[in-house]
Design a protein around this motif. Structure first.
Motif, short mmCIF file in Angstrom:
data_model
loop_
_atom_site.label_atom_id
_atom_site.label_comp_id
_atom_site.label_asym_id
_atom_site.label_seq_id
_atom_site.Cartn_x
_atom_site.Cartn_y
_atom_site.Cartn_z
N ASN A 165 0.88 -1.16 0.00
CA ASN A 165 0.00 0.00 0.00
C ASN A 165 0.92 1.21 0.00
O ASN A 165 1.57 1.51 1.00
N PRO A 166 1.03 1.92 -1.13
CA PRO A 166 2.04 2.98 -1.24
C PRO A 166 1.97 4.04 -0.14
O PRO A 166 3.01 4.56 0.28
N ALA A 167 0.77 4.36 0.32
CA ALA A 167 0.64 5.39 1.36
C ALA A 167 1.37 4.99 2.63
O ALA A 167 1.83 5.84 3.39
N GLU A 168 1.48 3.69 2.87
CA GLU A 168 2.22 3.19 4.02
C GLU A 168 3.66 2.85 3.65
O GLU A 168 4.59 3.11 4.42
N ALA A 169 3.84 2.24 2.48
CA ALA A 169 5.15 1.71 2.10
C ALA A 169 6.17 2.81 1.81
O ALA A 169 7.34 2.69 2.21
N ILE A 170 5.77 3.86 1.11
CA ILE A 170 6.74 4.89 0.71
C ILE A 170 7.34 5.60 1.92
O ILE A 170 8.57 5.77 1.98
N PRO A 171 6.57 6.00 2.93
CA PRO A 171 7.21 6.55 4.14
C PRO A 171 8.15 5.56 4.81
O PRO A 171 9.19 5.96 5.35
N GLN A 172 7.81 4.27 4.80
CA GLN A 172 8.70 3.26 5.38
C GLN A 172 10.00 3.16 4.60
O GLN A 172 11.08 3.03 5.19
N LEU A 173 9.91 3.23 3.27
CA LEU A 173 11.12 3.19 2.44
C LEU A 173 12.00 4.40 2.73
O LEU A 173 13.24 4.29 2.77
N ILE A 174 11.40 5.55 2.91
CA ILE A 174 12.18 6.76 3.22
C ILE A 174 12.89 6.59 4.56
O ILE A 174 14.07 6.97 4.70
N ASN A 175 12.23 6.01 5.54
CA ASN A 175 12.88 5.76 6.83
C ASN A 175 14.07 4.82 6.68
O ASN A 175 15.13 5.04 7.27
#
Length: 378
Positions: free
Chosen positions: A327-337
């Motif tokens: 789910n990009p809305a969750e995954a992209i912030p996790q990738l940034i972290n």
């Protein structure tokens, strides 16, 4: 610049004039053209593109795209800044820095279940060349329709239209070249490991193909403490896989029996494998390499013929994966972290090209000279 078109006796159409890389014939080159792009409808977002990754899907679709839906604007790994929003958009505002990803409807069963990569309307939303209602958002200077809406964005342009489902707000301090690949290749590789396979710490993973998806998967697996075997024909990519923490690398062009080499390197066979290549020979190699009760994730698009005997006798699970099942809305912030923690050194994959050099970037990709080309906009 915003421009109003139309005379007193005709409906007025408001648009922004943009530069876009147009494909005008099947398999033809990217050609820079001046186009008109509609201003956003109530549910749309106008994004000024600051970077766009080139993915093999863009290049493959350039070859296979139907003639009747040309000319076409591709590009589906965009990063940019919001310039305008429709009155129904509440998730982003003008001035926000955003990462663009695939589009989903948000209301079908897979979307409601949190797996929008399997949206029931994914084909129409991402691969139709137009909005879901059949209208086109791009046009030539003479008003001729131009197809776009690729993955709900068509990011090979100075501006694009998106929706809330595929426009994710991100911190403004990150380089656009780092942000752009998060929306497809990076989330696919990382998500396949962390969301789909979820290996235990004491298990081994084989990754076939060390392109941007495969290397993203390797980074994620290494960060989580797994031993990784990388199978890759290009020496520079094998070297990079080693630098990123792969326990072993294998050149499939020099091995008489690739499966045996993978089994030897993983002490009896990996517990998991990922095929990022889509090449016909790879699935049989992976199946013969894997140990019993293991899992093969298929990420690369292609064709394969294989003997079912190893699948049955070993109890192997074959699993298709789209966009890392994220789910990009969750995954992209996790990738940034993960990037900020140093666990996803994405700069090792990226080569930047000016947008005006898009055809040279595509050639370099097809030749294997670069891993993840990212177009940048002045």
């Amino acid at each position: 610049m915003l421009t109003a078109a139309g005379g007193p006796s005709t409906p007025r159409k408001t648009y922004v004039q943009i530069q876009a890389a147009l494909v005008e014939s099947p398999g033809g080159p990217f050609t820079l053209r001046t186009l008109d792009l509609d201003l956003p409808r109530s549910d749309e977002i106008l994004v000024r593109v600051t970077a766009a990754g080139i993915c093999h899907t863009d290049l493959g679709m350039r070859q296979a795209w139907p003639r009747e839906r040309l000319p076409m604007v591709f590009g589906h790994e965009g990063a940019g800044v919001v310039e305008a929003v429709g009155d129904a958009v509440t998730t982003v505002a003008p001035g926000d820095t955003v990462c663009l990803t695939y589009q989903s409807c948000g209301v079908c069963q897979p979307c409601a279940a949190g797996t929008p990569s399997y949206c029931e309307h994914a084909g129409a939303l991402n691969m139709g060349g137009s909005r879901r209602d059949g209208s086109t958002s791009h046009s030539g200077p003479d008003g001729t329709p131009v197809y776009g809406n690729f993955f709900g964005q068509s990011a090979f342009a100075t501006h694009c239209l998106t929706t809330a489902s595929n426009t994710i707000r991100v911190p403004a301090d990150l380089s656009p070249a780092i942000i752009a690949p998060l929306g497809c290749s990076v989330q696919t590789g990382v998500g396949t490991v962390r969301t789909v396979l979820r290996p235990r710490p004491d298990t081994t993973l084989a990754v076939f193909g060390a392109g941007s998806v495969g290397l993203s998967a390797i980074m994620a697996a290494v960060a989580d403490g797994h031993a990784v075997i990388a199978v890759e024909p290009l020496a520079a990519r094998r070297t990079l896989a080693r630098k990123l923490g792969a326990a072993a690398v294998i050149d499939p062009t020099t091995e008489d029996d690739v499966a045996a080499a993978v089994r030897d390197a993983s002490h009896g066979g990996p517990h998991f494998a990922i095929d990022t290549t889509g090449r016909p020979a790879v699935v049989p190699q992976a199946l013969h390499a894997l140990r019993k009760q293991s899992t093969l994730a298929l990420v690369g698009i292609g064709t394969a013929q294989f003997d079912t005997m190893p699948v049955i006798t070993k109890g192997i699970t074959i699993r298709g994966v789209t966009e890392g099942e994220t789910n990009p809305a969750e995954a992209i912030p996790q990738l940034i972290n993960l990037y900020r923690q140093g666990k996803l050194p994405l700069e090792t994959l990226i080569t930047e090209f000016p947008f005006t050099d898009i055809e040279a970037a595509a050639d370099a990709t097809l030749a294997g000279h670069v891993i993840k080309p990212v177009l940048t906009f002045a």
